[in-house]
Design an enzyme around this catalytic site. Structure first.
Site: not given
Ligand code: BES
Ligand code: ZN
Ligand code: MN
Length: 498
Positions: A267, A279, A290, A349, A351, A353
């Site tokens: 990713k 966010k 990320d 968010d 994104e 996947r």
């Molecule tokens: N890059 C983030 C995941 C992340 C969050 C990694 C905090 C490390 C620390 C990912 O893109 C994301 O935002 N995931 C969301 C998914 C949700 C919206 C289903 C998450 O984990 O909140």
């Molecule tokens: Zn992300």
């Molecule tokens: Mn995200």
């Protein structure tokens, strides 16, 4: 840093410093005993007086120890002998190297590599020592106008082995450890670079430079190529960004022409604002990390090329920013992924996947043996496992087993999470084939379930490194994980792990 391997007695080493261990409490290790004998009981006196108990993390630097040919002797506390295992071995080496770096010694002979660790070979001890020494001295200060340089940094480390018949295995392990550490350094640097510099185009340039250096083949797909291929999930994430997206492909061909490749997909979201599902502001800077999945697969292919492993390895990096804007994807938008499945994007968010699913579909054209994706995918994985274990998901138990073993061997561990069909229902969408989020609970699992819809044809595993790819707080920085796990997996596959 330079490394070499040697077998010999500690009291006869001519170097700026000899490093030997002491167990808790006050028990000299064999190399320490040899020095003690040559020095007429000098070390046992010190230990008896209580200046070195052998507690884990403690050190004592001695100068001009009688009967030795080195300027200094560094005693390193190892903790209780019965508790001395992988983690304790690693901490002792780390402490030793950090301490050496602060002394005036330019070179040192380290005898900790002679310490037995249950079920671990000399190869393991040498690989780990090289990896840890280089990890401990890694610096990222290219944006500091005034660098706090170590006055006399450690330049040369001699790793000692007990017997001459261990030299060959040790030499091979040493070059592996150096190659892995070098891959990790690339991973850390790409991760640490600020998002205004390390954008998708920068990643593509780095991949191209690496291809030139190591004779890899590199192709970079542009937005127009993605459009032609129907990568609408990836493109949906890139819509809000002004930086152009890139899909980077690197091929390393160390195997036979007919050998199916292992494919690593990383990713590469070079900054994740969340998009329209924005966010919160706190710690958003950390979303520059990320792209650590991308950085780790690039670090891995670099290490593999350096080790010249007899394997075919392909790395695929979907790279984009995730930004809000007038042209950005809206929650509720429906797109058709390259595989033909329609996705209702309920949260912009989620994104990772979306970019991975098109990269995973693209991977199929290379007729893979195995596909492993690596992603800072979910905050839920951090909630589940903290920053110790990487989340591991797989559609084949044998593959999960191999990756778990590799993580144990490398001391870069993963934990097997469920990918049961029961979770798949959470991804139902009323309007499309699949939604891109699965609700409040089990977020790391539903994210993996989403990816599994795009990898049905192959053995596939997914590593969620959201908790392990970087450290927050005072010593913030990328860790280089899971390069050790991945490289050990590939070393194991090729029978090169001694
Ligand atoms: N890059 C983030 C995941 C992340 C969050 C990694 C905090 C490390 C620390 C990912 O893109 C994301 O935002 N995931 C969301 C998914 C949700 C919206 C289903 C998450 O984990 O909140
Ligand atoms: Zn992300
Ligand atoms: Mn995200």
């Amino acid at each position: 840093m330079e490394f070499s391997i040697k077998s010999g007695s500690p009291e006869k080493q001519r170097s700026a410093c000899v490093v030997v261990g002491v167990f808790d409490s006050r028990k000299l290790t064999l190399p320490a005993e040899l020095i003690d004998k040559a020095a007429g009981g000098y070390l046992s006196d010190i230990v008896r007086r209580g200046d070195m108990e052998g507690k884990a993390g403690s050190t004592l630097l001695l100068h001009n120890v009688p009967g030795t040919l080195s300027d200094r002797v560094l005693l390193v506390g190892l903790g209780k002998e019965k508790d001395f295992r992988e983690k304790e071995f690693g901490s002792a080496v780390r402490t030793a190297v950090k301490t050496l770096n602060e002394t005036g010694a330019f070179d040192a002979s380290i005898f900790l590599t002679e310490l037995g660790v249950r079920r671990r070979s000399i190869g393991w001890r040498i690989r780990q020592t090289a990896m840890i020494a280089l990890d401990a001295t890694y610096k990222f200060d290219q944006f500091k106008s005034k660098k706090d340089d170590v006055r006399r940094p450690l330049r040369k480390l001699t790793l000692s082995v007990e017997r001459r018949n261990e030299l060959a295995a040790a030499e091979e392990a040493l070059s592996q450890g150096i190659a892995i550490a070098d891959g990790m350094a690339l991973t850390k640097t790409l991760g640490n670079l600020p998002p205004n510099i390390c954008h998708p185009t920068y990643l593509a340039e780095q991949a191209q430079a690496m291809a030139t250096e190591f004779g890899l083949t590199c192709e970079v797909l542009e937005r127009s190529d993605m459009e032609a291929l129907g990568m609408n999930a990836l493109l949906a994430v890139a819509r809000g960004a002004h930086q152009p997206p890139k899909l980077i492909v690197l091929h390393y061909k160390g195997g036979r022409a007919g050998d199916k490749p292992v494919i690593l997909v990383g990713k590469g979201v070079t900054f994740d604002t969340g998009g329209i599902s924005l966010k919160p502001a706190a710690e958003m800077d950390e979303m520059k990390y990320d792209m650590c999945g991308a950085a780790s697969v690039l670090g891995t292919i670099k290490a593999v090329a350096r080790m010249a492993l007899p394997i075919n390895l392909t790395v695929i990096v979907p790279a984009t920013e995730n930004m809000p804007g007038g042209n950005a994807t809206r929650p509720g938008d429906i797109v058709t992924a390259m595989s033909g499945q329609t996705i209702e994007i309920l949260n912009t968010d989620a994104e990772g996947r979306l970019i991975l699913c098109d990269a995973l579909t693209y991977a199929e054209r290379f007729n893979p043996e195995t596909i492993i994706d690596v992603a800072t995918l979910t905050g839920a994985c951090v909630v589940a496992l903290g920053n110790i274990a990487t989340g591991l998901f797989a559609n084949k138990d044998g593959l999960a087993r191999d990756l778990l073993d590799a993580g144990e061997e490398a001391h870069d561990r993963a934990w097997h999470m469920p990918l049961w069909d029961d979770y798949q229902e959470l991804l139902k969408s009323p309007f499309a084939d699949i939604g891109n989020i699965g609700g409040r609970w089990g977020g790391a699992i539903t994210a993996a379930c989403f990816l599994s819809r795009f990898t049905k044809k192959h053995d596939w595993a997914h590593l969620d490194i959201a908790g392990t790819a970087w450290k927050s707080g005072a010593d913030k920085g990328a860790t280089g994980r899971p390069v050790p796990l991945l490289t050990h997996y590939l070393l194991q596959r090729t029978g090169k792990l001694n």
